[in-house]
Design a protein around this motif. Structure first.
Motif, PDB file in Angstrom:
ATOM      1  N   ALA A  42       0.826  -1.209   0.000  1.00  0.00           N
ATOM      2  CA  ALA A  42       0.000   0.000   0.000  1.00  0.00           C
ATOM      3  C   ALA A  42       0.862   1.262   0.000  1.00  0.00           C
ATOM      4  CB  ALA A  42      -0.945   0.003   1.206  1.00  0.00           C
ATOM      5  N   HIS A  43       1.922   1.261   0.804  1.00  0.00           N
ATOM      6  CA  HIS A  43       2.836   2.415   0.805  1.00  0.00           C
ATOM      7  C   HIS A  43       3.483   2.592  -0.563  1.00  0.00           C
ATOM      8  CE1 HIS A  43       2.851   3.981   4.899  1.00  0.00           C
ATOM      9  NE2 HIS A  43       2.788   2.741   5.353  1.00  0.00           N
ATOM     10  N   ALA A  44       3.868   1.478  -1.185  1.00  0.00           N
ATOM     11  CA  ALA A  44       4.484   1.552  -2.515  1.00  0.00           C
ATOM     12  C   ALA A  44       3.500   2.095  -3.544  1.00  0.00           C
ATOM     13  CB  ALA A  44       4.983   0.173  -2.933  1.00  0.00           C
ATOM     14  N   ILE A  71      -4.686  -0.059   6.573  1.00  0.00           N
ATOM     15  CA  ILE A  71      -4.338   0.752   5.401  1.00  0.00           C
ATOM     16  C   ILE A  71      -5.111   2.060   5.419  1.00  0.00           C
ATOM     17  CG2 ILE A  71      -4.539   0.856   2.874  1.00  0.00           C
ATOM     18  CD1 ILE A  71      -3.951  -2.196   2.901  1.00  0.00           C
ATOM     19  N   ALA A  72      -6.390   2.002   5.790  1.00  0.00           N
ATOM     20  CA  ALA A  72      -7.215   3.220   5.851  1.00  0.00           C
ATOM     21  C   ALA A  72      -6.663   4.210   6.868  1.00  0.00           C
ATOM     22  CB  ALA A  72      -8.654   2.846   6.202  1.00  0.00           C
ATOM     23  N   GLN A  73      -6.155   3.702   7.971  1.00  0.00           N
ATOM     24  CA  GLN A  73      -5.653   4.580   9.024  1.00  0.00           C
ATOM     25  C   GLN A  73      -4.258   5.117   8.723  1.00  0.00           C
ATOM     26  OE1 GLN A  73      -5.999   1.990  12.447  1.00  0.00           O
ATOM     27  NE2 GLN A  73      -8.089   2.623  12.885  1.00  0.00           N
ATOM     28  N   GLU A  74      -3.454   4.354   7.978  1.00  0.00           N
ATOM     29  CA  GLU A  74      -2.051   4.700   7.814  1.00  0.00           C
ATOM     30  C   GLU A  74      -1.723   5.399   6.496  1.00  0.00           C
ATOM     31  OE1 GLU A  74       2.128   2.178   7.838  1.00  0.00           O
ATOM     32  OE2 GLU A  74       0.570   1.687   9.300  1.00  0.00           O
ATOM     33  N   ILE A  75      -2.400   5.045   5.421  1.00  0.00           N
ATOM     34  CA  ILE A  75      -2.050   5.567   4.098  1.00  0.00           C
ATOM     35  C   ILE A  75      -2.781   6.879   3.837  1.00  0.00           C
ATOM     36  CG2 ILE A  75      -2.030   5.096   1.612  1.00  0.00           C
ATOM     37  CD1 ILE A  75      -0.171   3.308   3.255  1.00  0.00           C
ATOM     38  N   TRP A  95     -17.620  -0.135   5.932  1.00  0.00           N
ATOM     39  CA  TRP A  95     -17.482   1.200   6.509  1.00  0.00           C
ATOM     40  C   TRP A  95     -16.737   1.171   7.847  1.00  0.00           C
ATOM     41  CZ3 TRP A  95     -16.800   5.850   5.470  1.00  0.00           C
ATOM     42  CH2 TRP A  95     -16.905   6.853   6.455  1.00  0.00           C
ATOM     43  N   GLU A  96     -16.968   0.113   8.628  1.00  0.00           N
ATOM     44  CA  GLU A  96     -16.255  -0.019   9.896  1.00  0.00           C
ATOM     45  C   GLU A  96     -14.745  -0.055   9.662  1.00  0.00           C
ATOM     46  OE1 GLU A  96     -16.125  -2.993  13.811  1.00  0.00           O
ATOM     47  OE2 GLU A  96     -17.542  -3.370  12.183  1.00  0.00           O
ATOM     48  N   ALA A  97     -14.332  -0.714   8.575  1.00  0.00           N
ATOM     49  CA  ALA A  97     -12.905  -0.796   8.255  1.00  0.00           C
ATOM     50  C   ALA A  97     -12.380   0.499   7.655  1.00  0.00           C
ATOM     51  CB  ALA A  97     -12.660  -1.943   7.279  1.00  0.00           C
ATOM     52  N   LEU A  98     -13.221   1.221   6.926  1.00  0.00           N
ATOM     53  CA  LEU A  98     -12.773   2.395   6.159  1.00  0.00           C
ATOM     54  C   LEU A  98     -12.918   3.714   6.893  1.00  0.00           C
ATOM     55  CD1 LEU A  98     -14.401   1.492   2.726  1.00  0.00           C
ATOM     56  CD2 LEU A  98     -11.948   1.627   3.158  1.00  0.00           C
ATOM     57  N   ARG A  99     -13.609   3.744   8.000  1.00  0.00           N
ATOM     58  CA  ARG A  99     -13.986   5.020   8.610  1.00  0.00           C
ATOM     59  C   ARG A  99     -12.783   5.877   9.009  1.00  0.00           C
ATOM     60  NH1 ARG A  99     -17.970   3.145  12.909  1.00  0.00           N
ATOM     61  NH2 ARG A  99     -18.375   5.398  12.954  1.00  0.00           N
ATOM     62  N   GLY A 100     -11.603   5.273   9.189  1.00  0.00           N
ATOM     63  CA  GLY A 100     -10.417   6.052   9.544  1.00  0.00           C
ATOM     64  C   GLY A 100      -9.676   6.617   8.353  1.00  0.00           C
ATOM     65  N   ALA A 101     -10.158   6.358   7.146  1.00  0.00           N
ATOM     66  CA  ALA A 101      -9.457   6.804   5.937  1.00  0.00           C
ATOM     67  C   ALA A 101      -9.609   8.293   5.713  1.00  0.00           C
ATOM     68  CB  ALA A 101      -9.969   6.045   4.718  1.00  0.00           C
ATOM     69  N   GLU A 102      -8.573   8.889   5.159  1.00  0.00           N
ATOM     70  CA  GLU A 102      -8.623  10.302   4.779  1.00  0.00           C
ATOM     71  C   GLU A 102      -9.663  10.514   3.685  1.00  0.00           C
ATOM     72  OE1 GLU A 102      -5.071  13.366   3.864  1.00  0.00           O
ATOM     73  OE2 GLU A 102      -5.282  11.768   2.373  1.00  0.00           O
ATOM     74  N   SER A 103      -9.697   9.604   2.700  1.00  0.00           N
ATOM     75  CA  SER A 103     -10.662   9.671   1.595  1.00  0.00           C
ATOM     76  C   SER A 103     -11.213   8.268   1.360  1.00  0.00           C
ATOM     77  CB  SER A 103     -10.000  10.197   0.319  1.00  0.00           C
ATOM     78  OG  SER A 103      -9.416  11.462   0.526  1.00  0.00           O
ATOM     79  N   PRO A 104     -12.322   7.901   2.012  1.00  0.00           N
ATOM     80  CA  PRO A 104     -12.844   6.537   1.876  1.00  0.00           C
ATOM     81  C   PRO A 104     -13.782   6.385   0.676  1.00  0.00           C
ATOM     82  CG  PRO A 104     -14.100   7.714   3.531  1.00  0.00           C
ATOM     83  CD  PRO A 104     -13.039   8.668   3.049  1.00  0.00           C
ATOM     84  N   ARG A 105     -13.856   5.153   0.160  1.00  0.00           N
ATOM     85  CA  ARG A 105     -14.828   4.806  -0.883  1.00  0.00           C
ATOM     86  C   ARG A 105     -15.354   3.407  -0.589  1.00  0.00           C
ATOM     87  NH1 ARG A 105     -13.545   4.594  -7.349  1.00  0.00           N
ATOM     88  NH2 ARG A 105     -13.303   6.836  -6.976  1.00  0.00           N
ATOM     89  N   ILE A 106     -16.669   3.251  -0.671  1.00  0.00           N
ATOM     90  CA  ILE A 106     -17.283   1.932  -0.570  1.00  0.00           C
ATOM     91  C   ILE A 106     -17.635   1.470  -1.977  1.00  0.00           C
ATOM     92  CG2 ILE A 106     -19.197   0.567   0.333  1.00  0.00           C
ATOM     93  CD1 ILE A 106     -19.357   2.483   2.693  1.00  0.00           C
TER      94      ILE A 106
END
Length: 527
Positions: A42-44, A71-75, A95-106
């Motif tokens: 993901a970082h790459a 990945i949502a929390q770190e990238i 959504w539970e997994a993605l809620r920490g993302a800067e820009s989430p998409r479902i």
């Protein structure tokens, strides 16, 4: 590809690159990754400059959920996407997994083709539309960035496909993805399909049209390019084209096709093309899916020339036989990069030029191995250095390392091997045994006896990293343990040593996952 009535664009369009290496790519048999490996990829991908990272299918397993969440929390930078069926539990879990993302998409999906409706879902067209709309609406309650995919769209009746796409956009979908799920389409068909959607779906201007093409007939990239010419604004793809069955559209190929042939496609991406080769090598090393030598863009032979006429032309003017520069995709023109007198700073600079960011601890380990290699080889190539770096920067802890081995083999005699391993707590174990059908089998049996881990070897592959009699040999193995498949990788100028390292790498992965102490068979010191 254009027909006479289609206006040619006068400006360059920006195509969204949606990378699904961590979702569809990982679904390829043998390509599963652990949490740390997914984070590394993901970082790459973020450094590569992809627009969207599909991080996984959160409801598929606890491991997939944790990976998407991490990945949502770190990238930061790319949109982080999670896949979900049009089911409430799937969407809520995503959504539970993605809620920490800067820009989430479902990303929600539902099959629409007649064969899927009849044999898999057993639903009517009306039920499909109702379920699709409900899924998109539920996802839209969580975030404004929602993608909808009518699975097997390439085999769906066009009238029904237009109805489903229109309903999904009305429900809140901001991207509508048109998958060629089974790689059935051909470029002319894909072009007409996207063109028809643009002409017949009244609200199509409210969403980005995406395509997701599989390579079952070898046309995933061609179909994706045809879709772009017809007006698609997003391409879903993977590094090295990995994925289900024959794989997906290869990211590196779609990116460079658009960049080199802007005169035809009038489109480009935001991908940092110089990072294509390092990212390709990273994914190949982690998944164990070796890139074929003649693979477009990132293959070892992609910029190699052996024919005399070609070599003469290249020396006079590279453009005679090269339509892009090797530097543009991350290769180096220099073959010999370092020698045994080179220092740590030179090594760090060369590693950075090849696209690797090493921590001080990683640099120390690579430098130690480099010095050993430089004493063995007169010439150290970029490929050698890349192999060393990838070997030393893997995230699996080395519970066991190889100290030494000796082997006696001959025609019509059982191999005899003496091997010494060191455990992380500095315990040293040695065994001598006569067993095996050959030297590699004997080495593997000795490692099993010393570590107490017995596995079934499912795949064994060895190839040279660079050229010459003293080239590094890279070995990749797949082993089965308690029903699970584990990969191992090792490099050395000695192919047997590389085999031992690869097998040990797989054993260490087993121990890391299972967190279990080794129950080694009692062995006596050699001698």
């Amino acid at each position: 590809m254009y027909d006479d009535e289609t206006p040619k664009p006068s400006t360059t369009r920006r195509i969204i690159i949606f990378d699904t290496t961590l979702r569809d790519g990982e679904q390829s048999p043998g390509c599963s990754m652990n949490l740390q490996e997914k984070l590394e990829v993901a970082h790459a991908l973020a450094q590569l400059g992809v627009d969207v990272i599909e991080a996984g299918f959160p409801i598929a397993s606890p491991g997939d959920f944790e990976a998407v969440k991490a990945i949502a929390q770190e990238i930061r930078g790319p949109v982080i996407c999670g896949l979900a069926r049009c089911r409430e539990a799937d969407i809520d879990r995503a959504w539970e997994a993605l809620r920490g993302a800067e820009s989430p998409r479902i990303h929600v999906f539902l099959a629409t083709s007649a064969i899927h409706r009849e044999h898999k879902l057993r639903m009517t067209k009306e039920q499909i539309i109702e379920l699709a709309v409900a899924g998109v609406r539920r996802a839209a309650k969580y975030c404004s960035n929602v993608e909808f995919s009518p699975e097997d769209a390439a085999r769906t009746e066009i009238d029904f496909l237009c109805q489903v796409v229109e309903a999904a956009i009305d429900a809140g979908a901001t991207t509508v993805n048109i998958p060629d799920t089974v790689g059935y389409a051909v470029p002319s068909q894909m072009y007409r399909l996207i063109k028809t959607l643009r002409e017949r779906v009244p609200n199509i201007d409210k969403a980005v049209i995406s395509v997701h093409c599989h390579d079952d007939l070898g046309m995933a990239v061609a179909n994706s390019l045809a879709a772009i010419q017809a007006g698609a604004g997003q391409v879903e793809c993977t590094i090295n084209g990995i994925g289900e069955r024959a794989g997906n559209c290869a990211l590196e190929e779609i990116v460079m096709a658009l960049r080199v042939r802007q005169d035809v496609f009038h489109a480009d991406t935001g991908v940092v093309s110089q990072r294509l080769v390092p990212t390709s090598r990273l994914v190949a090393g982690i998944t164990g899916m070796v890139v074929q030598r003649n693979k477009a863009i990132v293959g070892q032979n992609a910029f190699a020339h052996e024919a005399g006429i070609h070599q003469d032309g290249i020396l006079k003017e590279p453009r005679t036989y090269e339509i892009m520069r090797p530097e543009d995709v991350g290769f180096s023109r220099s073959d010999l990069v370092l020698g045994k007198h080179s220092g740590r700073a030179a090594l760090a600079a060369r590693a950075k030029a090849l696209g690797y960011e090493l921590t001080p601890e990683q640099l120390d380990r690579v430098f130690q191995e480099f010095k050993i290699l430089a004493d063995k080889k007169k010439e150290v190539y970029d490929g050698d250095l890349a192999a060393l770096i990838e070997q030393q920067t893997r995230v699996v802890p080395d519970t066991w390392t190889l100290e030494s081995y000796s082997l006696t083999v001959g025609t019509q005699r059982v191999p005899e091997v003496t091997m010494t391993l060191r455990r992380a707590d500095n315990e040293v174990r040695t065994v001598t045994l006569s067993a095996g059908d050959g030297p590699v089998d004997a080495v593997f049996l000795a490692i099993e006896k010393l570590t107490g881990i017995s596995v079934a070897c499912r795949d064994f592959h060895v190839h040279s990293v660079t050229v010459g009699k003293d080239a590094l040999g890279e070995v990749q193995v797949q082993v089965e343990y308690n029903g699970d498949i584990y990969r191992g990788r090792g490099v050395s100028t000695d192919s047997l040593e590389a085999s031992a390292k690869a097998f040990l790498n797989a054993i260490n992965r087993i121990l890391a996952k299972n967190h279990q102490p080794e129950k080694a068979t009692a062995v006596k010191p050699a001698g």
